[in-house]
Design a protein around this motif. Sequence first.
Motif, PDB file in Angstrom:
ATOM      1  N   UNK A   7       0.827  -1.005   0.035  1.00  0.00           N
ATOM      2  CA  UNK A   7       0.086  -0.041  -0.071  1.00  0.00           C
ATOM      3  C   UNK A   7       1.047   1.316   0.143  1.00  0.00           C
ATOM      4  N   UNK A   8       0.917   1.819  -1.078  1.00  0.00           N
ATOM      5  CA  UNK A   8       1.817   3.058  -1.203  1.00  0.00           C
ATOM      6  C   UNK A   8       1.213   4.478  -0.934  1.00  0.00           C
ATOM      7  N   UNK A   9       2.007   5.370  -0.338  1.00  0.00           N
ATOM      8  CA  UNK A   9       1.510   6.688   0.010  1.00  0.00           C
ATOM      9  C   UNK A   9       0.276   6.622   0.412  1.00  0.00           C
ATOM     10  N   UNK A  10      -0.086   6.257   1.807  1.00  0.00           N
ATOM     11  CA  UNK A  10      -1.055   6.643   2.340  1.00  0.00           C
ATOM     12  C   UNK A  10      -1.144   7.689   3.094  1.00  0.00           C
ATOM     13  N   UNK A  11      -1.863   8.705   2.795  1.00  0.00           N
ATOM     14  CA  UNK A  11      -1.648   9.891   3.475  1.00  0.00           C
ATOM     15  C   UNK A  11      -2.884  10.154   4.659  1.00  0.00           C
ATOM     16  N   UNK A  12      -2.255  10.428   5.793  1.00  0.00           N
ATOM     17  CA  UNK A  12      -3.260  10.480   6.841  1.00  0.00           C
ATOM     18  C   UNK A  12      -3.432  11.909   7.517  1.00  0.00           C
ATOM     19  N   UNK A  13      -4.398  12.124   7.853  1.00  0.00           N
ATOM     20  CA  UNK A  13      -4.575  13.537   8.490  1.00  0.00           C
ATOM     21  C   UNK A  13      -4.986  13.532  10.123  1.00  0.00           C
ATOM     22  N   UNK A  14      -4.496  14.102  11.014  1.00  0.00           N
ATOM     23  CA  UNK A  14      -4.864  14.037  12.471  1.00  0.00           C
ATOM     24  C   UNK A  14      -4.548  12.668  13.100  1.00  0.00           C
ATOM     25  N   UNK A  15      -3.715  12.247  12.727  1.00  0.00           N
ATOM     26  CA  UNK A  15      -3.094  10.850  13.517  1.00  0.00           C
ATOM     27  C   UNK A  15      -2.423  11.175  14.632  1.00  0.00           C
ATOM     28  N   UNK A  16      -2.638   9.948  15.507  1.00  0.00           N
ATOM     29  CA  UNK A  16      -2.350  10.424  16.971  1.00  0.00           C
ATOM     30  C   UNK A  16      -0.743  10.348  16.961  1.00  0.00           C
TER      31      UNK A  16
END
Length: 311
Positions: A7-16
């Motif tokens: 799984x390439x380039x999983x962009x996550x916002x507001x991770x802990x």
Amino acid sequence: MEKLLVIRHLQVEAANAIAGITWGFPAMTSFLGLTHALQRKVQAGISNKITLSGCAVICHASQVQAHSNNMSRENYFALTRNPLTKDGSTAPFNEEGRMRMDISLLILLSGPTPPMFEDELVEFIKSALLTSRVAGGKVKQLGEVELIKDIGAINRESGTRKSFLRKLLPGFALVSRDDVLQSHIEESQKTPLDALLDFSIKRMAAQTKGDRAEWRTERLDYIGWLKPIMVGYQGISDLYEAGEVGHVRDRTCPVQFVESIYSLGQWISPHRISDLKHLFWQQEYHADNALYLCKNNYQPDAPASLSSETD
């Protein structure tokens, strides 16, 4: 034959961004939890014979949502006061650390995947990820998802392995360095906690130079990007039957109160990995000691010293 889900380039916002007493990147428990959640969805939606047994994390970019006070050189998390309360007034601050991150995940997969189901499986994983929480954060964007049917074919040939790993650049993979922490404990004769804190603090010492004192940074005799990380939990209570404890998230599972376990990790460039197995983290449960661990079997090429990132 073990397969690999890339799984390439999983962009996550507001991770802990907080993991126990450490901060800056989510704990491996978050990513193994995501792997387990994906497995449950795949078994319910595709086939109950498919298992996801471990994962590797490569971080391409990260940004902790914080600001610094230049006068004191302290960092403060950017906190929010939402949502509004029932009467429309602002809520108290919630003390939490958040971050943005761009990561790639390698997930070990086993079980039958007939050719006619491969595309369906990949599309199912994409849909499941877009509706999943990753370390508590929301998925903003998802890159390519690929199913590799024979991980051994990649790992056996040095050229093929290096070509595969270079596609994960630029980025750094998180591996375990329990061996370095254990070595430091034995050499320094410090308690495990004091030895671990040596890798998270900056020590300054003054050296006299004539009638002046010159301040210099004291560094440990280890090379590499080493960081304290959280690697699991230690049970501190009895294991209660499902439904026996109130106000828990899932009343269908047994419950145990736990405390975090810490160790040492290292961020290493993927192109330095000599065996793909060194990248993967897997869950272990030791019922006798009530230990819930994230284990990684990284083995450096030179066990007595860390490989230099600047070679």
